[in-house]
Design an enzyme around this catalytic site. Sequence first.
Site, PDB file in Angstrom:
ATOM      1  N   GLY A  82       1.448  -0.743   0.000  1.00  0.00           N
ATOM      2  CA  GLY A  82      -0.306   0.202  -0.144  1.00  0.00           C
ATOM      3  C   GLY A  82       1.091   1.961  -0.087  1.00  0.00           C
ATOM      4  O   GLY A  82       0.319   2.255   0.620  1.00  0.00           O
ATOM      5  N   ARG A 106      17.685  -2.315  -9.716  1.00  0.00           N
ATOM      6  CA  ARG A 106      16.693  -2.026  -9.594  1.00  0.00           C
ATOM      7  C   ARG A 106      18.028  -4.409  -8.774  1.00  0.00           C
ATOM      8  O   ARG A 106      16.545  -4.243  -7.881  1.00  0.00           O
ATOM      9  CB  ARG A 106      16.286  -3.368 -10.538  1.00  0.00           C
ATOM     10  CG  ARG A 106      15.447  -1.463 -11.636  1.00  0.00           C
ATOM     11  CD  ARG A 106      14.882  -2.342 -12.538  1.00  0.00           C
ATOM     12  NE  ARG A 106      13.762  -1.480 -13.485  1.00  0.00           N
ATOM     13  CZ  ARG A 106      14.101  -0.404 -13.919  1.00  0.00           C
ATOM     14  NH1 ARG A 106      15.334  -0.793 -14.491  1.00  0.00           N
ATOM     15  NH2 ARG A 106      13.156   0.269 -14.525  1.00  0.00           N
ATOM     16  N   ASN A 126      13.904  -7.945  -1.248  1.00  0.00           N
ATOM     17  CA  ASN A 126      12.921  -8.644  -2.214  1.00  0.00           C
ATOM     18  C   ASN A 126      11.803  -9.547  -2.284  1.00  0.00           C
ATOM     19  O   ASN A 126      11.097  -9.769  -1.857  1.00  0.00           O
ATOM     20  CB  ASN A 126      12.451  -6.914  -3.727  1.00  0.00           C
ATOM     21  CG  ASN A 126      12.050  -5.736  -3.308  1.00  0.00           C
ATOM     22  OD1 ASN A 126      12.522  -5.247  -1.960  1.00  0.00           O
ATOM     23  ND2 ASN A 126      11.791  -4.473  -4.156  1.00  0.00           N
ATOM     24  N   ILE A 184       4.510  -6.467  -9.617  1.00  0.00           N
ATOM     25  CA  ILE A 184       5.767  -5.332 -10.591  1.00  0.00           C
ATOM     26  C   ILE A 184       6.673  -4.813  -9.523  1.00  0.00           C
ATOM     27  O   ILE A 184       7.312  -3.894  -9.659  1.00  0.00           O
ATOM     28  CB  ILE A 184       4.829  -3.502 -10.120  1.00  0.00           C
ATOM     29  CG1 ILE A 184       3.054  -3.909 -10.418  1.00  0.00           C
ATOM     30  CG2 ILE A 184       5.223  -2.380 -10.965  1.00  0.00           C
ATOM     31  CD1 ILE A 184       1.944  -2.537 -10.618  1.00  0.00           C
ATOM     32  N   HIS A 206      13.430  -6.354 -17.773  1.00  0.00           N
ATOM     33  CA  HIS A 206      12.709  -5.180 -17.265  1.00  0.00           C
ATOM     34  C   HIS A 206      14.624  -4.839 -16.743  1.00  0.00           C
ATOM     35  O   HIS A 206      14.067  -4.378 -14.998  1.00  0.00           O
ATOM     36  CB  HIS A 206      11.434  -5.319 -16.208  1.00  0.00           C
ATOM     37  CG  HIS A 206      11.288  -3.697 -16.260  1.00  0.00           C
ATOM     38  ND1 HIS A 206      10.836  -3.274 -16.652  1.00  0.00           N
ATOM     39  CD2 HIS A 206      11.162  -3.112 -14.885  1.00  0.00           C
ATOM     40  CE1 HIS A 206      11.066  -1.504 -16.228  1.00  0.00           C
ATOM     41  NE2 HIS A 206      10.811  -1.701 -14.450  1.00  0.00           N
TER      42      HIS A 206
HETATM   43  N1  APR Z   1       3.745  -7.574   2.448  1.00  0.00           N
HETATM   44  C1  APR Z   1       3.270  -6.094   1.799  1.00  0.00           C
HETATM   45  N2  APR Z   1       4.062  -5.481   1.915  1.00  0.00           N
HETATM   46  C2  APR Z   1       4.858  -4.976   1.868  1.00  0.00           C
HETATM   47  C3  APR Z   1       6.009  -5.915   2.696  1.00  0.00           C
HETATM   48  C4  APR Z   1       5.053  -7.430   3.056  1.00  0.00           C
HETATM   49  N3  APR Z   1       5.786  -8.469   3.681  1.00  0.00           N
HETATM   50  N4  APR Z   1       7.038  -5.549   2.945  1.00  0.00           N
HETATM   51  C5  APR Z   1       7.478  -4.544   2.620  1.00  0.00           C
HETATM   52  N5  APR Z   1       5.642  -3.734   2.324  1.00  0.00           N
HETATM   53  C6  APR Z   1       5.196  -2.804   1.931  1.00  0.00           C
HETATM   54  C7  APR Z   1       5.610  -1.175   2.115  1.00  0.00           C
HETATM   55  O1  APR Z   1       5.255  -1.441   4.005  1.00  0.00           O
HETATM   56  C8  APR Z   1       5.241  -0.143   1.390  1.00  0.00           C
HETATM   57  O2  APR Z   1       3.943   0.028   1.728  1.00  0.00           O
HETATM   58  O3  APR Z   1       5.548  -2.503   0.324  1.00  0.00           O
HETATM   59  C9  APR Z   1       4.865  -1.145   0.069  1.00  0.00           C
HETATM   60  C10 APR Z   1       6.007  -0.672  -1.222  1.00  0.00           C
HETATM   61  O4  APR Z   1       5.824   0.795  -1.569  1.00  0.00           O
HETATM   62  P1  APR Z   1       6.478   1.691  -1.289  1.00  0.00           P
HETATM   63  O5  APR Z   1       7.704   2.035  -0.577  1.00  0.00           O
HETATM   64  O6  APR Z   1       6.215   3.363  -1.606  1.00  0.00           O
HETATM   65  O7  APR Z   1       7.313   1.427  -3.223  1.00  0.00           O
HETATM   66  P2  APR Z   1       6.491   1.817  -4.573  1.00  0.00           P
HETATM   67  O8  APR Z   1       7.231   3.166  -4.929  1.00  0.00           O
HETATM   68  O9  APR Z   1       4.891   1.510  -4.377  1.00  0.00           O
HETATM   69  O10 APR Z   1       7.378   0.680  -5.417  1.00  0.00           O
HETATM   70  C11 APR Z   1       7.276  -0.786  -4.880  1.00  0.00           C
HETATM   71  O11 APR Z   1       7.757  -1.688  -7.289  1.00  0.00           O
HETATM   72  O12 APR Z   1       7.952  -0.372  -9.299  1.00  0.00           O
HETATM   73  C12 APR Z   1       8.223  -1.177  -8.418  1.00  0.00           C
HETATM   74  O13 APR Z   1      10.463  -1.046  -8.087  1.00  0.00           O
HETATM   75  C13 APR Z   1       9.784  -0.719  -7.453  1.00  0.00           C
HETATM   76  O14 APR Z   1       9.711  -2.551  -6.003  1.00  0.00           O
HETATM   77  C14 APR Z   1       9.071  -1.997  -6.054  1.00  0.00           C
HETATM   78  C15 APR Z   1       7.610  -1.774  -6.546  1.00  0.00           C
END
Ligand code: APR
Length: 321
Positions: free
Chosen positions: A11, A89, A96, A119, A176
Amino acid sequence: MSRKKIALIGGGQIGGVLAQLTAQKELADVVLFDIVEDLPQGKTLDIAEASRVDGFDVQLRGTNEYKDIEGSDLVIITAGLPRKPGMSRDDLLTTNAKIMKTVAEGVKEFAPNSIVIIISNPLDAMVTLFKKVSGFPANRVMGQAGVLDSSRFASFIAWELGISVKDINAMVLGGHGDTMVPIVRYSNVNGVPVMELLERKYNDKAKAKEIMDAMVQRTKMAGGEVVKLLKTGSAFYSPASSAIAMAESILKDQKRVLPTCALLNGEFGVSGYYVGVPVVLGSNGVEKILDFELDAEEQAAFDNSVNAVKSLVEDMERLGF
Ligand code: APR
């Protein structure tokens, strides 16, 4: 007919925009999942409170519990850390991969019949890992990369030619990463090759090639260009829009042909790896991969990109995933 349900795992920046677009397009009811307490609840409440203004009728719910994704038709995963300036990446791999493993277990348990779009980066590795952990069939596990890479390429062409991006077709295949393969030969403006228009614009073949090479290079580095400007994260509006185009094609069985990270089984001379290729997306997910003949130069670039994906997957396996 009951409404469709989308689960968004993660989220953060992209997850929030995904929730908003899903609601605004009334594609499905939304469950936004994150491990951070209250964050998905806050975002979905915020979006839902715009429903009167935007005029949409879908339910939005934020949660920290996997059981709430039960019954989802489609799952879009953005869980994981985004890139910081200077990070590739691939640097994200270990962190990740750990996250993706837990997500795949959660989705497998609570939404076992869903179609999944990933994604999270590094994309090709994360999709491979999700497939492995979930055991889902290949038609239900795919990654979003090519729709965005192609949209970026099309934008650069539109800006260069000073014409509407709507009339531009551009396609980016391969992994990608920096080895992605923008297909210049088939980029066109309503069927007219972009190269021909550039050659006429500059009345100079060498100059036209130089301009195209620069656009290709910018496309390959476009994610990093945004990271450098944002400083605290990576692109989020355009990745969300791109995944929503895929989601819409699946949920409405549109059978659009979208560049998608899909598991290859002999297409383009590759087997057993997730790579970006043109895919027909419909209610069964990846319904068909459109294989076509690449010329020698394109095939070499594609193979180079596939090799980058292979070494990323090998790195991930060496790390125990
Ligand atoms: N389960 C669910 N959500 C998680 C977990 C998990 N185990 N670990 C982390 N998260 C959540 C984080 O709390 C965060 O809110 O994933 C979210 C990632 O959001 P952002 O840090 O804002 O990243 P965002 O810009 O949305 O990108 C997400 O997509 O394009 C790719 O490289 C980018 O890997 C990244 C992903």
